[in-house]
Motif scaffolding. Sequence first.
Motif, PDB file in Angstrom:
ATOM      1  N   THR A  30       0.846  -1.194   0.000  1.00 33.13           N
ATOM      2  CA  THR A  30       0.000   0.000   0.000  1.00 33.13           C
ATOM      3  C   THR A  30       0.880   1.242   0.000  1.00 33.13           C
ATOM      4  O   THR A  30       2.037   1.202   0.429  1.00 33.13           O
ATOM      5  N   ALA A  31       0.299   2.357  -0.442  1.00 29.61           N
ATOM      6  CA  ALA A  31       1.064   3.596  -0.517  1.00 29.61           C
ATOM      7  C   ALA A  31       1.418   4.131   0.863  1.00 29.61           C
ATOM      8  O   ALA A  31       2.409   4.849   1.019  1.00 29.61           O
ATOM      9  N   ASP A  32       0.606   3.806   1.877  1.00 33.63           N
ATOM     10  CA  ASP A  32       0.891   4.321   3.214  1.00 33.63           C
ATOM     11  C   ASP A  32       1.902   3.477   3.978  1.00 33.63           C
ATOM     12  O   ASP A  32       2.326   3.846   5.076  1.00 33.63           O
ATOM     13  N   ALA A 291      -2.868  12.084   3.135  1.00 28.92           N
ATOM     14  CA  ALA A 291      -3.029  10.741   2.570  1.00 28.92           C
ATOM     15  C   ALA A 291      -2.808  10.772   1.067  1.00 28.92           C
ATOM     16  O   ALA A 291      -2.133   9.901   0.498  1.00 28.92           O
ATOM     17  N   LYS A 294       0.846  11.184   0.166  1.00 28.92           N
ATOM     18  CA  LYS A 294       1.537   9.890   0.232  1.00 28.92           C
ATOM     19  C   LYS A 294       1.315   9.097  -1.040  1.00 28.92           C
ATOM     20  O   LYS A 294       2.241   8.511  -1.610  1.00 28.92           O
ATOM     21  N   LEU A 295       0.071   9.077  -1.489  1.00 28.75           N
ATOM     22  CA  LEU A 295      -0.279   8.309  -2.677  1.00 28.75           C
ATOM     23  C   LEU A 295       0.442   8.842  -3.905  1.00 28.75           C
ATOM     24  O   LEU A 295       0.915   8.062  -4.747  1.00 28.75           O
ATOM     25  N   GLU A 532      -3.868   2.242  -2.406  1.00 28.77           N
ATOM     26  CA  GLU A 532      -4.554   2.508  -1.146  1.00 28.77           C
ATOM     27  C   GLU A 532      -3.633   3.309  -0.236  1.00 28.77           C
ATOM     28  O   GLU A 532      -2.432   3.048  -0.173  1.00 28.77           O
ATOM     29  N   THR A 533      -4.216   4.260   0.455  1.00 27.09           N
ATOM     30  CA  THR A 533      -3.425   5.147   1.289  1.00 27.09           C
ATOM     31  C   THR A 533      -4.249   5.578   2.490  1.00 27.09           C
ATOM     32  O   THR A 533      -5.488   5.518   2.460  1.00 27.09           O
ATOM     33  N   SER A 534      -3.583   6.013   3.534  1.00 28.51           N
ATOM     34  CA  SER A 534      -4.271   6.527   4.707  1.00 28.51           C
ATOM     35  C   SER A 534      -3.339   7.452   5.461  1.00 28.51           C
ATOM     36  O   SER A 534      -2.117   7.441   5.253  1.00 28.51           O
ATOM     37  N   PHE A 535      -3.932   8.257   6.332  1.00 28.50           N
ATOM     38  CA  PHE A 535      -3.106   9.100   7.201  1.00 28.50           C
ATOM     39  C   PHE A 535      -3.897   9.423   8.456  1.00 28.50           C
ATOM     40  O   PHE A 535      -5.106   9.659   8.405  1.00 28.50           O
ATOM     41  N   TYR A 547      -8.871   6.873   5.005  1.00 25.41           N
ATOM     42  CA  TYR A 547      -8.386   5.693   4.291  1.00 25.41           C
ATOM     43  C   TYR A 547      -8.998   5.781   2.902  1.00 25.41           C
ATOM     44  O   TYR A 547     -10.223   5.749   2.748  1.00 25.41           O
TER      45      TYR A 547
END
Length: 600
Positions: A30-32, A291, A294-295, A532-535, A547
């Motif tokens: 995942t990107a995160d 987020a 990051k992606l 997929e990314t999150s912060f 998310y």
Amino acid sequence: MADGTPSTVPEIVRELNARFGDAAFTLQRTADGMPTLWVAVERLQEVLRWLKNEAPKPYKMLYDLTAIDERLRKNRLGQPAADFSVVYQLLSVERDLAAPRTAAGDLRLKVALQGGTTDNFPHLPSVTSIYPNANWYEREVWDLFGIVFDGHPNLRRILLPPSWKGGHPLRKEHAARATEFDPYQLTALRQDMEQEALRFNPEEWGMKRGTEEHDFMFLNLGPNHPAAHGAFRVVLQLDGEEIVDCVPDIGYHHRGAEKMGERQSWHSYIPYTDRIDYLGGVMNNLPYVMALEKLAGIQVPERVQCIRVMMTEFFRITSHLLFYGTMAQDVGAMSPVFYMFVDRQKAYDVIEAITGFRMHPAWFRIGGVAHDLPKGWEQKVQEFLDWMPKRLDGYRKACLENSIVKARCVDVAAYNTAEALEWGVTGPGLRATGCDYDLRKVRPYCGYENYDFEVPLGHKGDIYDRIVVREEEIRQSLRIIEQCMKNMPSGPYKADHALTTPPPKDRTLNDIETLITHFLQVSWGPIMPAGETSFMVEATKGINSYYLVADGGTASYRTRIRTPSFAHLQQIPSVIRGQMVPDLIAYIASIDFVMADVDR
């Protein structure tokens, strides 16, 4: 386990492989960078039980639980076949504190499910016997996706009305705009039916109507009650003034913010984030834009980081001041809330001078902020820094040292750290128990590691400690803002990156290619890479996170907003049983929630 070499596999993944075998999991990139593992439905409960109770440095908190409708997704990047996936995000405070600045305490588990027609709903086992706070999250997934959790104690609507016949809105076949539906009409007959559907039936919640000696009284507190702090209902089971049990009832404020994420472009969704915790302002923009950064691989300039820190701390102060004043009001003190509104207006004067707006600036952007700091901003900030400390000293005498406030709050509605983690409590509510966990210290973002500030802690985890922690957090925010003002870096207010949205305005006036990019990214939206990314950020009321699932388009495929208030309200019954109705009023005030943050 598919993918990953020993040198890059996170510690928890190695531990899971050692316990359950490599074949039990499929690792997803995942990107995160969060460890993300797919696990078979049959082994889900076994794995979660081991993670919570037996793993070294266990995962005591179920941080979030949500789902994704995978049926229209084009770029699944080697993930197991699925019509739906259910996502469990776990948090280990112990691992984070043992290895700060590494996000070592994160783990995401995913389960692939088949079936999705109206007569073939996916099923999987409930995990409420392992994580009690899964109760509301599983109800939410059932409500919005139609996924059935076998063994759930009361699987019923939670955000939508109990009479709802319109299906499950976060499924892809459900429309996202009101214009795609017939006009809503509320006839007198329908209104009576809706009211009847809200009638509380104690037996449905496992409650008795009385004992052999006497009957219990069932009292509706809200959804239209000043002490409910919004459109929120708590049904109380009372034995005289004592609360035997209660059922929090949410959903009256539901606006479908996650569904809106599927129809708005990445850029045009930013103003919607402001309205989640509507007292948090740009604090709500931050996890969303970070987020996406990051992606997209966007590195924002140091000036942007400092500006973001300064403005989010301003909103922490305005939010905590409102809490402080209304908390005092709910235990009988009328004056403080009026004085604190004066202070909030002075803070909003600074916010407006910098951003152009007050409560909902929607001012952060992908890759930066909307515009640079205006001339004279330092003077406005300094005026507030000179004003606020002496006001806090007065409030401490009027509120924290007030004998009535102490009598109503000390040793009332207390819970310990273990109980807080069990229910997903974060922010001041967790730190009031003595748990030294603040993302700004444990996982610094936006350069927070460069600021000198302290994390206020309580000891008893009662209402009084929750007030004291927030009061001291205001003082620490003032320290951070002063450091921002005195050490503001020079440089651009946006990153030099193709996906920064919109591009810097001055370049659009001189460069036709940038002007075209500006037009496309604002009107159509930037195209984010699939993934997929999150912060997560330490927001005003606890940890807030986004998310996001990108499918290589101009809008989100799935937007998940994890808010602290949703988790905090679910904890109410476990804390307030056996206490008095006035204690509930004070406890509700001490939670510090807004219903938009709960219902989204």
